[in-house]
Design an enzyme around this catalytic site. Sequence first.
Site, PDB file in Angstrom:
ATOM      1  N   ARG A 168      28.149  35.817  43.855  1.00 30.09           N
ATOM      2  CA  ARG A 168      26.912  36.336  43.286  1.00 30.09           C
ATOM      3  C   ARG A 168      25.761  35.535  43.895  1.00 30.09           C
ATOM      4  O   ARG A 168      25.934  34.374  44.256  1.00 30.09           O
ATOM      5  CB  ARG A 168      26.903  36.179  41.762  1.00 30.09           C
ATOM      6  CG  ARG A 168      28.043  36.882  41.035  1.00 30.09           C
ATOM      7  CD  ARG A 168      27.994  36.587  39.547  1.00 30.09           C
ATOM      8  NE  ARG A 168      29.044  37.277  38.797  1.00 30.09           N
ATOM      9  CZ  ARG A 168      30.245  36.766  38.545  1.00 30.09           C
ATOM     10  NH1 ARG A 168      30.546  35.542  38.977  1.00 30.09           N
ATOM     11  NH2 ARG A 168      31.142  37.460  37.859  1.00 30.09           N
ATOM     12  N   LYS A 192      29.891  32.678  35.998  1.00 32.78           N
ATOM     13  CA  LYS A 192      29.400  32.970  34.650  1.00 32.78           C
ATOM     14  C   LYS A 192      30.131  32.126  33.618  1.00 32.78           C
ATOM     15  O   LYS A 192      31.332  31.895  33.723  1.00 32.78           O
ATOM     16  CB  LYS A 192      29.582  34.464  34.334  1.00 32.78           C
ATOM     17  CG  LYS A 192      28.665  35.377  35.129  1.00 32.78           C
ATOM     18  CD  LYS A 192      28.824  36.825  34.690  1.00 32.78           C
ATOM     19  CE  LYS A 192      27.837  37.734  35.410  1.00 32.78           C
ATOM     20  NZ  LYS A 192      27.990  39.146  34.991  1.00 32.78           N
ATOM     21  N   HIS A 259      23.561  41.791  45.955  1.00 27.77           N
ATOM     22  CA  HIS A 259      24.792  42.009  45.192  1.00 27.77           C
ATOM     23  C   HIS A 259      25.689  43.041  45.869  1.00 27.77           C
ATOM     24  O   HIS A 259      26.906  43.026  45.674  1.00 27.77           O
ATOM     25  CB  HIS A 259      24.451  42.468  43.774  1.00 27.77           C
ATOM     26  CG  HIS A 259      25.541  42.185  42.783  1.00 27.77           C
ATOM     27  ND1 HIS A 259      25.916  40.901  42.421  1.00 27.77           N
ATOM     28  CD2 HIS A 259      26.361  43.021  42.085  1.00 27.77           C
ATOM     29  CE1 HIS A 259      26.909  40.957  41.542  1.00 27.77           C
ATOM     30  NE2 HIS A 259      27.202  42.227  41.329  1.00 27.77           N
ATOM     31  N   ARG A 262      28.455  41.498  47.767  1.00 30.58           N
ATOM     32  CA  ARG A 262      29.616  41.133  46.938  1.00 30.58           C
ATOM     33  C   ARG A 262      30.512  42.356  46.734  1.00 30.58           C
ATOM     34  O   ARG A 262      31.740  42.263  46.828  1.00 30.58           O
ATOM     35  CB  ARG A 262      29.126  40.579  45.604  1.00 30.58           C
ATOM     36  CG  ARG A 262      30.215  40.260  44.575  1.00 30.58           C
ATOM     37  CD  ARG A 262      29.558  39.571  43.384  1.00 30.58           C
ATOM     38  NE  ARG A 262      30.338  39.642  42.166  1.00 30.58           N
ATOM     39  CZ  ARG A 262      31.286  38.753  41.823  1.00 30.58           C
ATOM     40  NH1 ARG A 262      31.573  37.762  42.642  1.00 30.58           N
ATOM     41  NH2 ARG A 262      31.932  38.862  40.675  1.00 30.58           N
ATOM     42  N   HIS A 285      36.267  37.646  38.072  1.00 31.62           N
ATOM     43  CA  HIS A 285      36.188  38.603  36.973  1.00 31.62           C
ATOM     44  C   HIS A 285      37.089  38.164  35.825  1.00 31.62           C
ATOM     45  O   HIS A 285      38.237  37.761  36.045  1.00 31.62           O
ATOM     46  CB  HIS A 285      36.625  39.998  37.432  1.00 31.62           C
ATOM     47  CG  HIS A 285      35.592  40.728  38.227  1.00 31.62           C
ATOM     48  ND1 HIS A 285      35.883  41.789  39.052  1.00 31.62           N
ATOM     49  CD2 HIS A 285      34.242  40.540  38.316  1.00 31.62           C
ATOM     50  CE1 HIS A 285      34.778  42.228  39.617  1.00 31.62           C
ATOM     51  NE2 HIS A 285      33.777  41.488  39.187  1.00 31.62           N
ATOM     52  N   TYR A 294      36.613  48.984  42.064  1.00 30.13           N
ATOM     53  CA  TYR A 294      36.562  49.033  43.530  1.00 30.13           C
ATOM     54  C   TYR A 294      37.658  49.917  44.106  1.00 30.13           C
ATOM     55  O   TYR A 294      37.513  50.447  45.210  1.00 30.13           O
ATOM     56  CB  TYR A 294      36.646  47.617  44.098  1.00 30.13           C
ATOM     57  CG  TYR A 294      35.458  46.767  43.699  1.00 30.13           C
ATOM     58  CD1 TYR A 294      34.204  46.998  44.256  1.00 30.13           C
ATOM     59  CD2 TYR A 294      35.575  45.764  42.743  1.00 30.13           C
ATOM     60  CE1 TYR A 294      33.104  46.238  43.877  1.00 30.13           C
ATOM     61  CE2 TYR A 294      34.483  44.997  42.366  1.00 30.13           C
ATOM     62  CZ  TYR A 294      33.255  45.246  42.931  1.00 30.13           C
ATOM     63  OH  TYR A 294      32.155  44.511  42.558  1.00 30.13           O
TER      64      TYR A 294
END
Length: 317
Positions: A168, A192, A259, A262, A285, A294
Site C-alpha cells: 500500500r 493495517k 493503489h 498493488r 489481507h 483478484y
Amino acid sequence: MQEFKNFQQTTTPKVLQMIEAWQSWLLSERRLSSHTAESYFLDLREFMDFLSSDIGHAVDEKDLKNLSVTDLRSFLVDRSSHHIGRSSIARNMSTVRNFYRFLLKAYHIENTAVHVVRPARPPKTLPKPLEQEDALALLSAAEKMQKEKWQGLRDVALLTLLYGCGLRISEALSLNVKDIPQTNDVLVVTGKGNKQRMVPLLDIVKKTIHNYLKERPFDTQDSPLFIGSRGERLNPGVVQRQIRKLRAYLGLPDTVTPHALRHSFATHLLTAGSDLRSVQELLGHASLSATQRYTEIDTVRLKSVYEHAHPRAHLKK
C-alpha cells in the site's frame, strides 16, 4: 489527528470526553493506523453535526441512549441528499456502530437501533489493475517526469516497490532507510493494525532503491526512505500528483493510481499461477475473501479474450 474542538459546538463536554476516549481506544487497543482513526473521526463528526442540527441542541448522553431508527434513517437520507456515495454512507454507519460498541464497553450505553438500520449495500466493484505492459511503461516513464535526477530515481524506486512487492502507498511511505535489508532479500512491512508481514524483495526493486539512495542529497540511516525536496517524509499527495502526470503522458485511464499497482501485483501473480494463500500473505489481507476478488478479475479477462478470439463465440443462439 483532528482537533476535538470541532465537536464543541455539537456535543456536551461529557460526550466529547467519550469521543476522546474512543479515539484513544482505536489507537491503543484496536491499534488502528492514525490515518484510519482519522477517517473514523471525520465520519463521527459528520454524524454528530447532523444529529445536533436535527434535535436542535448539543448531543448529550440521553440523546445517545435514545437514538431511534428514525433518527438513523434520517441521517442516511441526509447523506444521500448531499450526493454521498453508497460506499461512503456504508462507512459512515460502520463508524457509528463502532462508536456504540465502545460506548457499551466503556460506559454501558446500549442502543439497538444502530444494529437494525443498514444502508443500501454498495455495488460490487472489482479492482482495476493495469495491463502488464502499461505497468512497465509507467515505471519506465517515471524518471522522465522530474527535473531533478534524484527525484526521478525516487519515483522509479517507489513505483517499482509498489508493483514489485504489492505494498500500500502508506506502507511504502512509512519505510525508513534502515528498513531496507542489506544481507537478505526479505522486507518487513508494517500494515493495517500495525500487523507485520514479510515480503520478498526482488533484485530489480533493490536495484532501483539503491540507485535512488546513491543520488539523493540526504543520506542517513535514520531518515525516511522516500523523501520530498526538503528531506521530509514524502507526502502521498505528491505521489498521486505524479501518477496523474504519468497517466496524461502515457494516455492511461483515471483508474491508474498508486493503489492500482498493488492490484496489478496481485492480479499478475495469480495469472502466472501463484496460489491464493501465498498472495493473501504477501498482500497482508486478514481474510481470503479479500484476495479472491483478484481471481474474479482473471475470469472476466479470460471471458473477454474468449469472446473476441474464439471462432464459436459470435454464433447466434
